[in-house]
Design a protein around this motif. Structure first.
Motif, short mmCIF file in Angstrom:
data_model
loop_
_atom_site.label_atom_id
_atom_site.label_comp_id
_atom_site.label_asym_id
_atom_site.label_seq_id
_atom_site.Cartn_x
_atom_site.Cartn_y
_atom_site.Cartn_z
N LYS A 49 -0.13 -3.69 1.51
CA LYS A 49 -1.27 -3.00 2.10
C LYS A 49 -2.57 -3.47 1.45
O LYS A 49 -3.55 -3.75 2.14
N GLU A 53 -5.52 -5.45 3.40
CA GLU A 53 -6.87 -4.89 3.43
C GLU A 53 -7.89 -5.89 2.89
O GLU A 53 -9.00 -5.98 3.39
N VAL A 73 -4.71 -4.36 9.59
CA VAL A 73 -3.78 -4.03 8.52
C VAL A 73 -2.41 -3.67 9.09
O VAL A 73 -1.38 -4.09 8.56
N MET A 77 0.89 -5.77 8.16
CA MET A 77 2.03 -5.12 7.50
C MET A 77 3.32 -5.31 8.30
O MET A 77 4.40 -5.42 7.73
#
Length: 79
Positions: A49, A53, A73, A77
């Motif tokens: 994460k 980001e 994001v 992911m």
């Protein structure tokens, strides 16, 4: 008129590669520790994460925010 259509079609093919480097940055995130061992569980999720980001940038290199960042994001992911 035919020239205008041809120019527009060509411009779409030229502009398309500018989008792909942004997504390629997200693919560079791997859940590995400093010594090269793979992370697992919450540590892997947290690392991924943060990495995603940090890489959430537009094609111009400006940081994304709001819904665009959330979407980037989420896709990063998942992949």
């Amino acid at each position: 008129m035919k020239h205008l259509v041809a120019i527009l079609a060509l411009s779409l093919f030229v502009a398309a590669p500018t989008i792909t480097p942004v997504m390629a940055q997200g693919a560079a995130c791997t859940a590995m520790s400093a010594d090269g061992k793979p992370l697992a569980g919450a540590a892997a999720k947290s690392h991924m994460k943060k990495c995603c980001e940090d890489n959430a940038k537009s094609a111009e290199g400006k940081p994304l925010s709001g819904a665009a960042k959330t979407s980037f994001v989420k896709k990063c992911m998942a992949g």
